[in-house]
Design an enzyme around this catalytic site. Structure first.
Site, mmCIF file in Angstrom:
data_model
loop_
_atom_site.group_PDB
_atom_site.id
_atom_site.type_symbol
_atom_site.label_atom_id
_atom_site.label_comp_id
_atom_site.label_asym_id
_atom_site.label_seq_id
_atom_site.Cartn_x
_atom_site.Cartn_y
_atom_site.Cartn_z
ATOM 1 C CG ASP A 27 15.691 -12.699 1.107
ATOM 2 O OD1 ASP A 27 15.019 -12.073 1.860
ATOM 3 O OD2 ASP A 27 16.003 -13.665 1.349
ATOM 4 C CG LEU A 28 14.350 -6.383 4.168
ATOM 5 C CD1 LEU A 28 15.135 -5.083 3.696
ATOM 6 C CD2 LEU A 28 12.876 -5.859 4.549
ATOM 7 C CD GLN A 44 -2.986 -1.011 2.368
ATOM 8 O OE1 GLN A 44 -3.970 -0.061 2.102
ATOM 9 N NE2 GLN A 44 -2.860 -1.494 3.373
ATOM 10 C CE1 TYR A 72 3.289 -6.589 11.605
ATOM 11 C CE2 TYR A 72 2.014 -5.384 13.472
ATOM 12 C CZ TYR A 72 2.530 -5.386 12.100
ATOM 13 O OH TYR A 72 2.651 -4.349 11.485
ATOM 14 C CB ALA A 74 6.318 -4.826 7.190
ATOM 15 C CE1 TYR A 75 5.353 -13.679 7.928
ATOM 16 C CE2 TYR A 75 4.044 -12.975 9.457
ATOM 17 C CZ TYR A 75 4.380 -13.801 8.891
ATOM 18 O OH TYR A 75 3.653 -15.088 8.877
ATOM 19 C CB THR A 76 1.338 -6.985 7.573
ATOM 20 O OG1 THR A 76 1.229 -7.164 6.375
ATOM 21 C CG2 THR A 76 2.446 -5.667 7.506
#
Length: 297
Positions: free
Chosen positions: A36-37, A11, A125, A60-62
């Site tokens: 790949d971060l 987003q 998270y 982010a992993y959200t």
């Protein structure tokens, strides 16, 4: 400026990549599978190839619920990734803008959270995002973290799109009314970062423009109140609106605990950065205009 955006289809990253060129910047977006971060060699190679003058981490992993049982990937993306970006940015001498979350707090405070409040995440998270904040700023003090909440836009998956889809499918929706916060639109977050870039590029470490800041929309509401605004806007654009029933968090159990209080005090960003919390109702209008055709009721 050459700006490296981590994320390309999310987003906030979608808005950044659309708006940075219009502001005169050269923008490059990177995300899997091409980047790949969490891989130090790939991060270093990206800095060598694109020679950024600023970095914005919008990745982010959200998956909040999945993170409870999937901690390793969540911490890799949300904690290791920001650390690697910070280390590479420090070596390159460039600032970083990073996005974090209200989930770093437990949500039990009776008033809006300030940056001086001690974080106390209750889930994986939130813990992974807090670790990312700490590791980033340790690696590169010339960083800004914007803690935000309830992010929505015309892109990706979010509450606005879920409500509109569910409202077309069902005549009645049950929406939680005892979780408090403020919707935040991705285009406002992107605009805030872009406005800040020149100042960060010129500022040495230790300047008060660096650090952690809260930035959401305003005014505060609940998920139920937000849903009411969504369907009022949809109805004004000729769309049928379902009946909304207010429920409690206990009526809608989830794997991960949601903060009852996600209200963030954004006054520090206004005072130090000159960035005001944007009225989410205007953002909602823009979002609905993009998602729904204008019709005459």
């Amino acid at each position: 400026m050459r700006v490296l955006v981590i994320g390309r289809t999310g987003q906030v990253s979608t808005e950044l990549l659309a708006r940075l060129p219009a502001a005169g910047h050269e923008a490059t977006g990177l995300e899997p599978p091409g980047f790949d971060l969490t891989d130090a060699a790939q991060v270093e190679a990206a800095f060598a190839r694109y020679r950024p003058e600023a970095v914005i981490n919008a990745a982010a992993y959200t998956a909040v619920d999945r993170a409870e049982d999937d901690r390793a990937p969540a911490f890799a993306v949300n904690a290791t990734g920001p650390r690697l970006l910070g280390e590479a940015a420090a070596r390159a001498g460039v600032p970083v803008i990073h996005y974090s979350t209200d989930y770093v707090f437990d949500g039990v405070k009776g008033s809006p959270y300030t940056e001086a409040d001690a974080p106390a995440p209750v889930g994986a998270y939130g813990a992974s995002k807090l670790a990312g904040e700490l590791l980033l700023h340790l690696a590169q003090p010339r960083s800004v973290t914007f803690r935000t909440a309830w992010v929505c836009s015309a892109h990706g998956n979010n509450f606005v799109k879920t409500m509109l889809r569910s409202g077309r499918e069902r005549p009645e929706l049950r929406v939680v009314a005892d979780q408090h916060g403020a919707p935040t639109f991705a285009d406002d977050l992107a605009d805030a970062a872009i406005a800040l870039l020149p100042r960060l590029a010129a500022a040495p470490a230790g300047e008060d423009c660096f650090g952690v800041f809260h930035l959401t929309g305003q005014p505060y509401t609940t998920w139920h109140g937000f849903a009411e605004a969504i369907f009022a806007g949809a109805a004004a654009r000729g769309q049928a609106a379902p009946k909304l029933t207010a429920i409690t968090t206990a009526d809608y159990p989830t794997r991960a605990t949601r903060p009852a209080n996600s209200r963030l005090d954004c006054s520090r960003a206004a005072e130090r950065l000159g960035i005001q919390a944007a009225d989410w109702r205007r953002g909602l209008d823009r979002c609905l205009d993009a998602l729904l055709k204008e019709t005459t009721p």
